[in-house]
Structures are given as C-alpha cells and as structure tokens.
Design an enzyme around this catalytic site. Structure first.
Site, PDB file in Angstrom:
ATOM      1  N   HIS A 168      -7.202  -8.914 -13.319  1.00  0.00           N
ATOM      2  CA  HIS A 168      -7.383  -8.692 -11.878  1.00  0.00           C
ATOM      3  C   HIS A 168      -8.167  -7.409 -11.684  1.00  0.00           C
ATOM      4  O   HIS A 168      -8.578  -6.783 -12.668  1.00  0.00           O
ATOM      5  CB  HIS A 168      -6.053  -8.698 -11.107  1.00  0.00           C
ATOM      6  CG  HIS A 168      -5.098  -7.589 -11.441  1.00  0.00           C
ATOM      7  ND1 HIS A 168      -4.314  -7.598 -12.578  1.00  0.00           N
ATOM      8  CD2 HIS A 168      -4.791  -6.441 -10.782  1.00  0.00           C
ATOM      9  CE1 HIS A 168      -3.565  -6.508 -12.602  1.00  0.00           C
ATOM     10  NE2 HIS A 168      -3.839  -5.788 -11.527  1.00  0.00           N
ATOM     11  N   HIS A 228      -7.568  -4.336 -10.459  1.00  0.00           N
ATOM     12  CA  HIS A 228      -7.021  -2.987 -10.463  1.00  0.00           C
ATOM     13  C   HIS A 228      -7.475  -2.188 -11.690  1.00  0.00           C
ATOM     14  O   HIS A 228      -7.875  -2.746 -12.719  1.00  0.00           O
ATOM     15  CB  HIS A 228      -5.494  -3.041 -10.423  1.00  0.00           C
ATOM     16  CG  HIS A 228      -4.943  -3.398  -9.085  1.00  0.00           C
ATOM     17  ND1 HIS A 228      -3.622  -3.745  -8.882  1.00  0.00           N
ATOM     18  CD2 HIS A 228      -5.542  -3.477  -7.854  1.00  0.00           C
ATOM     19  CE1 HIS A 228      -3.423  -4.008  -7.599  1.00  0.00           C
ATOM     20  NE2 HIS A 228      -4.580  -3.848  -6.961  1.00  0.00           N
ATOM     21  N   ASP A 282      -5.922  -0.567 -13.986  1.00  0.00           N
ATOM     22  CA  ASP A 282      -5.250  -0.736 -15.279  1.00  0.00           C
ATOM     23  C   ASP A 282      -5.777  -1.949 -16.044  1.00  0.00           C
ATOM     24  O   ASP A 282      -5.370  -2.175 -17.190  1.00  0.00           O
ATOM     25  CB  ASP A 282      -3.730  -0.823 -15.110  1.00  0.00           C
ATOM     26  CG  ASP A 282      -3.281  -1.850 -14.088  1.00  0.00           C
ATOM     27  OD1 ASP A 282      -4.134  -2.471 -13.434  1.00  0.00           O
ATOM     28  OD2 ASP A 282      -2.054  -2.032 -13.934  1.00  0.00           O
ATOM     29  N   HIS A 288       0.668 -10.697  -7.480  1.00  0.00           N
ATOM     30  CA  HIS A 288       0.437  -9.255  -7.494  1.00  0.00           C
ATOM     31  C   HIS A 288      -0.851  -8.923  -6.746  1.00  0.00           C
ATOM     32  O   HIS A 288      -0.933  -7.915  -6.039  1.00  0.00           O
ATOM     33  CB  HIS A 288       0.359  -8.770  -8.944  1.00  0.00           C
ATOM     34  CG  HIS A 288      -0.004  -7.330  -9.082  1.00  0.00           C
ATOM     35  ND1 HIS A 288       0.836  -6.306  -8.684  1.00  0.00           N
ATOM     36  CD2 HIS A 288      -1.122  -6.725  -9.577  1.00  0.00           C
ATOM     37  CE1 HIS A 288       0.260  -5.150  -8.925  1.00  0.00           C
ATOM     38  NE2 HIS A 288      -0.939  -5.366  -9.459  1.00  0.00           N
ATOM     39  N   CYS A 332      -0.045  -8.265 -14.485  1.00  0.00           N
ATOM     40  CA  CYS A 332       0.855  -7.738 -13.450  1.00  0.00           C
ATOM     41  C   CYS A 332       1.465  -8.814 -12.567  1.00  0.00           C
ATOM     42  O   CYS A 332       2.294  -8.508 -11.706  1.00  0.00           O
ATOM     43  CB  CYS A 332       0.114  -6.707 -12.614  1.00  0.00           C
ATOM     44  SG  CYS A 332      -0.345  -5.232 -13.543  1.00  0.00           S
ATOM     45  N   LYS A 352       6.704  -9.721 -14.325  1.00  0.00           N
ATOM     46  CA  LYS A 352       7.503  -8.508 -14.436  1.00  0.00           C
ATOM     47  C   LYS A 352       8.409  -8.558 -15.663  1.00  0.00           C
ATOM     48  O   LYS A 352       8.905  -9.625 -16.035  1.00  0.00           O
ATOM     49  CB  LYS A 352       8.384  -8.348 -13.190  1.00  0.00           C
ATOM     50  CG  LYS A 352       7.610  -8.149 -11.899  1.00  0.00           C
ATOM     51  CD  LYS A 352       6.937  -6.792 -11.875  1.00  0.00           C
ATOM     52  CE  LYS A 352       6.209  -6.527 -10.573  1.00  0.00           C
ATOM     53  NZ  LYS A 352       5.588  -5.189 -10.554  1.00  0.00           N
ATOM     54  N   ASN A 381       4.020  -2.022  -7.464  1.00  0.00           N
ATOM     55  CA  ASN A 381       2.922  -1.839  -6.518  1.00  0.00           C
ATOM     56  C   ASN A 381       2.649  -3.132  -5.756  1.00  0.00           C
ATOM     57  O   ASN A 381       2.250  -4.138  -6.338  1.00  0.00           O
ATOM     58  CB  ASN A 381       1.675  -1.396  -7.279  1.00  0.00           C
ATOM     59  CG  ASN A 381       0.458  -1.251  -6.381  1.00  0.00           C
ATOM     60  OD1 ASN A 381       0.573  -1.191  -5.161  1.00  0.00           O
ATOM     61  ND2 ASN A 381      -0.710  -1.195  -6.990  1.00  0.00           N
ATOM     62  N   HIS A 441       3.357  -4.561 -17.405  1.00  0.00           N
ATOM     63  CA  HIS A 441       4.022  -3.301 -17.743  1.00  0.00           C
ATOM     64  C   HIS A 441       5.393  -3.616 -18.324  1.00  0.00           C
ATOM     65  O   HIS A 441       6.078  -4.519 -17.851  1.00  0.00           O
ATOM     66  CB  HIS A 441       4.184  -2.420 -16.491  1.00  0.00           C
ATOM     67  CG  HIS A 441       2.915  -2.201 -15.727  1.00  0.00           C
ATOM     68  ND1 HIS A 441       1.990  -1.251 -16.077  1.00  0.00           N
ATOM     69  CD2 HIS A 441       2.418  -2.842 -14.637  1.00  0.00           C
ATOM     70  CE1 HIS A 441       0.977  -1.299 -15.230  1.00  0.00           C
ATOM     71  NE2 HIS A 441       1.207  -2.261 -14.347  1.00  0.00           N
TER      72      HIS A 441
END
Length: 267
Positions: A125, A127, A129, A190, A209, A212, A220, A250
């Site tokens: 995606h 973002h 990270d 996300h 992301c 989970k 976020n 994460h």
C-alpha cells in the site's frame, strides 16, 4: 546438622531460581533491538541477519520476514514487517524496509548471503512503511510493481520516485524461480489500496497492514475503511483457509489465527 542441611538446600533452591531468572532475562534481552521488542511465534523461525536497522527471520524453506524500524509521532519507534520469497536464486520483496539504509542491507543480504537476484519489489500500500526504501531498489535496477490505486495515492500524497512503477489492477502473478507468487486485492481495510501477497509452495501469506498480530490494537486508522475491513479479511481467509504462515504488517507472524483476530477486531 538438620538445620545445616535445611540451610544448604534453601541456598541451592535460591541459586536455582536466580539462574532461571538470569536465563529468562538473557533470553528476553536477546530479542531487544534498540528498545523495540521483536517477537516471533513460529517455533522453526530463526534470525539469520541482525543489525540495529534490520532483522531477517527465516520462517520456512523459501520465506523470510524482514523487519525494519519507523519513528512515528503517535506510536514511537515501530517495527515494520515485509516478506522475502527466495526460490532458485531469485527473490521477491513485498514492502521495502522503511528507509534507504535498511533497504541496502536487505539487498546486500539477498545478493551476497543468499546468492540470489531480487527480480521485483511490490509495495502492498502507499504508506511510508511500504515504500520508504524504494529509491534504493531503483538504484539497483530492481523494478517495482504496484496496484494502480497505490500509484495514484502515492502521487496524490506527493511521493515522487526516480523511476515509474509498473501498475496492475486487481491481481498480479510473478515467476520466482520455477514457482509462482501471487499479489491480489481483496478490498479496503487499513487503506483503500492494500493488497496481499501469497506464495503457494510454502502456503505463506503476507497480509501487510491489513492483518493484525494477535492482541494488537487497531493502530493507525487515518486512511482506513473500518466498515469494510472485516469483510475484506473474510474474503482472504475464504481463499486461503489453510495458510501455514501469515505475516502481519507489524508484530508477530503466525497462522490463520491472525486472520480470525483481525476479523473479530473490526467487525
């Protein structure tokens, strides 16, 4: 004499407990990386590379989890996951490490330690990270594939790169060695563009992301679609109900319990 024996055994008992405590603390310390606890729940995983910037865990014959770190205002220093697939001296990277330095370390590890060529990198995606080290991959002439939605969102957020990415719509099939890897869009969660990677040979999912770790918070939600999130993950589980490895964006890798937890968290 009896009192002496009791004192001796008491001392030995305390010594045994102290040794166990020291061993436990040492084991915990082995997993600390610059203040950030990095954990894995897969018994057969091993750390094959470790610096302050990057960790690489081998999770199966062809699957590695790379972990780099992102400094954030809201969550502090966050450990960020990606997946590395290696087969027949060819490699696929899903999500870059968070910056150029850690990305260079990953590229060097794959090329020098694993004697493999990275064929392609795929951000899951838009973002930071996922794309933080993309320029380093471009410097090494490694092409990047991303969904058209990801490319559009990167542009809308002012992310400009030295080379264009190769776009796809809903799915992508990549040859890695003599096997195939799949990247697919299952719906919003996300972010509106989050895609998922799958490598059938090891039955491994990189959820990014969208997925989970067990017991994680919602994290976020700035670009999230909370209403669609659970249904998107249900579609993923329906397609790959027997996945053996699931890597979240994460935290701890595991199995399909991560899919179940994410569904429950957002339903």
């Amino acid at each position: 004499m009896a009192k002496f024996i009791i004192v001796v055994f008491s001392f030995l008992g305390l010594l045994f407990v102290s040794c166990n405590d020291a061993t436990n603390k040492r084991n915990q310390t082995d997993q600390l990386v610059v203040g950030q606890t990095v954990k894995t729940s897969l018994a057969d995983s091993t750390i094959v590379y470790k610096t302050d910037n990057l960790l690489v865990h081998r999770l199966s014959n062809h699957i590695y989890q790379h972990i780099s770190f992102l400094n954030t205002n809201d969550f502090g220093r966050v450990a960020c996951n990606g997946m590395l697939v290696v087969k027949e001296n060819e490699a696929l990277v899903l999500d870059t490490p968070t910056d150029d330095e850690s990305s260079l370390e990953l590229i060097n590890y794959v090329t020098k330690n694993l004697n493999s060529k990275i064929k392609v990198v795929v951000p899951t995606h838009f973002h930071g990270d996922c794309v933080g080290g993309l320029e380093t991959f471009f410097e090494y002439n490694i092409p990047a594939y991303a969904s058209h939605s990801t490319i559009e969102l990167l542009g809308a957020n002012g992310k400009v790169f030295s080379k264009p990415m190769i776009g796809f719509t809903d799915s992508l099939v990549l040859d890695i060695g003599n096997e195939k890897a799949y990247v697919e869009y299952f719906g919003e969660g996300h972010t509106k563009d989050n895609v998922v990677g799958y490598f059938p040979l090891d039955n491994a999912i990189f959820g990014g992301c969208l997925i989970k770790e067990v017991d994680a918070s919602k994290g976020n939600l700035e670009d999230a679609n909370i209403m669609a999130w659970s249904n998107t993950v249900r579609k993923l589980k329906q397609k790959y109900p027997t996945a053996k490895i699931v890597i979240p964006g994460h935290g701890i890798a595991g199995g399909t319990e991560l899919l179940d937890y994410t569904i429950k968290l957002f339903q």
